[in-house]
Design a protein around this motif. Structure first.
Motif, PDB file in Angstrom:
ATOM      1  N   PRO A  45      46.325  81.499  38.549  1.00 46.53           N
ATOM      2  CA  PRO A  45      46.811  81.940  37.143  1.00 46.53           C
ATOM      3  C   PRO A  45      45.704  81.537  36.095  1.00 46.53           C
ATOM      4  N   LEU A  46      44.796  80.465  36.511  1.00 42.49           N
ATOM      5  CA  LEU A  46      43.690  80.230  35.202  1.00 42.49           C
ATOM      6  C   LEU A  46      42.859  81.181  35.252  1.00 42.49           C
ATOM      7  N   PHE A  47      42.315  81.808  36.536  1.00 41.69           N
ATOM      8  CA  PHE A  47      41.384  82.801  36.508  1.00 41.69           C
ATOM      9  C   PHE A  47      41.835  83.873  36.096  1.00 41.69           C
ATOM     10  N   VAL A  48      43.253  84.562  36.239  1.00 39.67           N
ATOM     11  CA  VAL A  48      43.754  85.527  35.289  1.00 39.67           C
ATOM     12  C   VAL A  48      43.515  85.358  33.848  1.00 39.67           C
ATOM     13  N   THR A  49      43.980  84.158  33.577  1.00 37.63           N
ATOM     14  CA  THR A  49      43.757  83.926  31.815  1.00 37.63           C
ATOM     15  C   THR A  49      42.532  83.842  31.303  1.00 37.63           C
ATOM     16  N   PHE A  50      41.397  83.129  32.247  1.00 36.83           N
ATOM     17  CA  PHE A  50      40.063  83.303  31.837  1.00 36.83           C
ATOM     18  C   PHE A  50      39.547  84.561  31.864  1.00 36.83           C
ATOM     19  N   PHE A  51      39.765  85.443  32.773  1.00 31.85           N
ATOM     20  CA  PHE A  51      39.130  86.891  32.748  1.00 31.85           C
ATOM     21  C   PHE A  51      39.724  87.479  31.494  1.00 31.85           C
ATOM     22  N   GLN A  52      41.049  87.424  31.170  1.00 32.56           N
ATOM     23  CA  GLN A  52      41.657  88.058  29.732  1.00 32.56           C
ATOM     24  C   GLN A  52      40.848  87.474  28.563  1.00 32.56           C
ATOM     25  N   CYS A  53      40.664  86.171  28.655  1.00 32.38           N
ATOM     26  CA  CYS A  53      39.699  85.464  27.572  1.00 32.38           C
ATOM     27  C   CYS A  53      38.380  86.235  27.447  1.00 32.38           C
ATOM     28  N   LEU A  90      36.623  73.620  18.159  1.00 33.38           N
ATOM     29  CA  LEU A  90      37.128  73.391  19.383  1.00 33.38           C
ATOM     30  C   LEU A  90      38.682  72.899  19.453  1.00 33.38           C
ATOM     31  N   PRO A  91      38.902  71.954  18.566  1.00 34.50           N
ATOM     32  CA  PRO A  91      40.144  71.634  18.655  1.00 34.50           C
ATOM     33  C   PRO A  91      41.281  72.645  18.800  1.00 34.50           C
ATOM     34  N   LEU A  92      41.176  73.681  18.004  1.00 33.43           N
ATOM     35  CA  LEU A  92      42.231  74.594  18.013  1.00 33.43           C
ATOM     36  C   LEU A  92      42.010  75.454  19.385  1.00 33.43           C
ATOM     37  N   SER A  93      40.831  75.493  20.014  1.00 36.16           N
ATOM     38  CA  SER A  93      40.694  76.236  21.156  1.00 36.16           C
ATOM     39  C   SER A  93      41.106  75.574  22.487  1.00 36.16           C
ATOM     40  N   ALA A  94      41.470  74.049  22.219  1.00 38.78           N
ATOM     41  CA  ALA A  94      42.204  73.388  23.466  1.00 38.78           C
ATOM     42  C   ALA A  94      43.631  73.735  23.408  1.00 38.78           C
ATOM     43  N   VAL A  95      44.099  73.680  22.186  1.00 38.01           N
ATOM     44  CA  VAL A  95      45.616  74.137  21.888  1.00 38.01           C
ATOM     45  C   VAL A  95      45.906  75.780  22.385  1.00 38.01           C
ATOM     46  N   ASN A 207      38.221  82.574  22.033  1.00 38.23           N
ATOM     47  CA  ASN A 207      37.951  82.857  23.264  1.00 38.23           C
ATOM     48  C   ASN A 207      36.609  82.477  24.052  1.00 38.23           C
ATOM     49  N   VAL A 208      35.619  82.614  23.298  1.00 41.43           N
ATOM     50  CA  VAL A 208      34.282  82.016  23.855  1.00 41.43           C
ATOM     51  C   VAL A 208      34.553  80.628  24.335  1.00 41.43           C
ATOM     52  N   ASN A 209      34.949  79.596  23.342  1.00 40.43           N
ATOM     53  CA  ASN A 209      35.259  78.162  23.879  1.00 40.43           C
ATOM     54  C   ASN A 209      36.156  78.267  24.951  1.00 40.43           C
ATOM     55  N   ALA A 210      37.296  78.942  25.179  1.00 41.02           N
ATOM     56  CA  ALA A 210      38.374  79.063  25.990  1.00 41.02           C
ATOM     57  C   ALA A 210      37.532  79.248  27.481  1.00 41.02           C
ATOM     58  N   CYS A 211      36.913  80.232  27.519  1.00 36.73           N
ATOM     59  CA  CYS A 211      36.063  80.459  28.671  1.00 36.73           C
ATOM     60  C   CYS A 211      35.112  79.497  29.349  1.00 36.73           C
ATOM     61  N   VAL A 212      34.558  78.649  28.437  1.00 35.82           N
ATOM     62  CA  VAL A 212      33.669  77.394  28.826  1.00 35.82           C
ATOM     63  C   VAL A 212      34.704  76.403  29.309  1.00 35.82           C
ATOM     64  N   LEU A 213      35.781  76.267  28.758  1.00 33.93           N
ATOM     65  CA  LEU A 213      36.672  75.016  29.088  1.00 33.93           C
ATOM     66  C   LEU A 213      37.516  75.250  30.398  1.00 33.93           C
ATOM     67  N   PHE A 214      37.679  76.745  30.830  1.00 35.56           N
ATOM     68  CA  PHE A 214      38.376  77.068  31.891  1.00 35.56           C
ATOM     69  C   PHE A 214      37.530  76.670  33.106  1.00 35.56           C
ATOM     70  N   PHE A 215      36.187  76.743  32.998  1.00 36.12           N
ATOM     71  CA  PHE A 215      35.450  76.520  34.447  1.00 36.12           C
ATOM     72  C   PHE A 215      35.809  75.099  34.994  1.00 36.12           C
ATOM     73  N   PRO A 216      35.710  74.051  34.173  1.00 32.80           N
ATOM     74  CA  PRO A 216      35.950  72.782  34.976  1.00 32.80           C
ATOM     75  C   PRO A 216      37.513  72.727  35.413  1.00 32.80           C
ATOM     76  N   LEU A 217      38.249  73.514  34.544  1.00 30.85           N
ATOM     77  CA  LEU A 217      39.886  73.538  35.145  1.00 30.85           C
ATOM     78  C   LEU A 217      40.182  74.109  36.521  1.00 30.85           C
ATOM     79  N   MET A 218      39.419  75.169  36.622  1.00 32.48           N
ATOM     80  CA  MET A 218      39.315  76.046  37.813  1.00 32.48           C
ATOM     81  C   MET A 218      38.857  75.393  38.919  1.00 32.48           C
ATOM     82  N   ILE A 219      37.805  74.858  38.810  1.00 27.86           N
ATOM     83  CA  ILE A 219      37.014  73.901  39.895  1.00 27.86           C
ATOM     84  C   ILE A 219      38.025  72.954  40.065  1.00 27.86           C
TER      85      ILE A 219
END
Length: 336
Positions: A45-53, A90-95, A207-219
């Motif tokens: 599910p995180l990859f699907v969301t990452f791709f959309q971002c 970044l704080p908004l991107s985390a939310v 969405n750029v921030n989200a893409c960066v933050l998603f990488f460690p979560l997917m790993i």
């Protein structure tokens, strides 16, 4: 200039509302397919969301680069990545990550028909957070409407359990999604000045921030290993559906803005409530489900409570606009 003829304005509003309904409902069904289709069997599910971002960020940048070409891209701000602005957002991107991820995880674990009830507590969290963070009070009638929503939510949970389709994981992510949607609205207001009030720039940075933050979560969750063993990774139809889902995810922000522009925020909320009702009925028909009377009652309570809250807040806003001497406490009351 002269106002457009009534029939033309009515037709334009009808087209915009239909476009919003179609985009929103199609996006939910597409995401349900990508997240939980038995034929696809993709547990990422995180990859699907990452791709959309990532696709949303790319579309924002592409349309911005086309701004110099004139209509229909004229008027869009030029986008460039400023690390200082990115850190401020970044704080908004985390939310934002919490919001889109919990939305998708809720949809993955519950049916489309129950999805609206599962994440129906956004209005309740709006009231609660507005009081805790902004010190804004809420009228008794609005609180009663919130009580109806909470009652509908719990009745829906009870009926899902009675039918044997209840997912507590889905309920958890639905509540989390409701909380994150409320927090996202509050943080958006705080962060907008950083991007000069441009929703377009904010969407890009988010969405750029989200893409960066998603990488460690997917790993961390092993989704790259899941993708490595996914048998449809080279399928054009899979990537076509992924791209289509991303385009609809990008488009929903635009058509939401169009609906608000050509109607009003109040009408947009009413339209969203009616759309949720249509989406529930379509899901029950499409998936050939049979629901009990109390299950339908829970949906009607959520939809009715949401409509009542919107109606009450609309009346309060009108009162503030018509009475310039209204007390500051009453003005705060309309800010929820």
């Amino acid at each position: 200039g002269r106002r457009a003829p009534f029939l033309l304005r009515a037709l334009r509003i009808a087209v915009v509302v239909c476009l919003y309904w179609f985009t929103s409902i199609a996006m939910v069904f597409l995401n349900k397919y990508l997240l939980d289709s038995p034929s696809l069997r993709l547990d990422a599910p995180l990859f699907v969301t990452f791709f959309q971002c990532a696709l949303t960020a790319a579309l924002c940048l592409g349309l911005s680069l086309g701004a110099a070409c004139g209509p229909p891209c004229a008027g869009l701000p030029t986008l460039r990545l400023d690390p200082k602005v990115s850190r401020s957002v970044l704080p908004l991107s985390a939310v934002f990550i919490g919001m889109v991820t919990s939305n998708n995880l809720c949809l993955k674990h519950v049916g489309v028909a129950f999805y609206n009830v599962g994440r129906s507590l956004t209005t309740v969290f709006n009231v609660l957070l507005s009081y805790l963070l902004l010190k804004q009070t809420t009228s008794l009638y609005a609180l009663l409407a919130c009580g109806v929503i909470i009652g509908g939510f719990w009745l829906g949970v009870d009926q899902e359990g009675a039918e044997g389709t209840l997912s507590w994981t889905g309920i958890f992510f639905g509540i989390l999604a409701s909380l994150c949607v409320s927090l996202n609205a509050i943080y958006t207001k705080k962060v907008l000045p950083v991007v000069d009030g441009s929703i377009w720039r904010l969407t890009f940075y988010n969405n750029v921030n989200a893409c960066v933050l998603f990488f460690p979560l997917m790993i961390l969750l092993g989704e790259f290993r899941t993708l490595y063993h996914f048998d449809k990774l080279g399928s054009p139809s899979f990537w076509g559906m992924m791209t289509l889902g991303g385009v609809f995810g990008f488009a929903i922000g635009y058509v939401t803005g169009l609906q608000i522009k050509f109607t009003s925020p109040l009408t947009h909320n009413v339209s969203g409530t009616a759309k949720a009702c249509a989406q529930t009925v379509l899901a029950v028909i499409y998936f050939e489900e049979t629901k009990s009377f109390l299950w339908w009652t829970s949906n009607l309570m959520v939809l009715g409570g949401s409509f009542a809250y919107t109606w009450v807040k609309g009346l309060e806003m009108r009162k503030v606009q018509e009475d310039p001497n209204v007390k500051s406490g009453e003005r705060n009351e309309t800010g929820v």
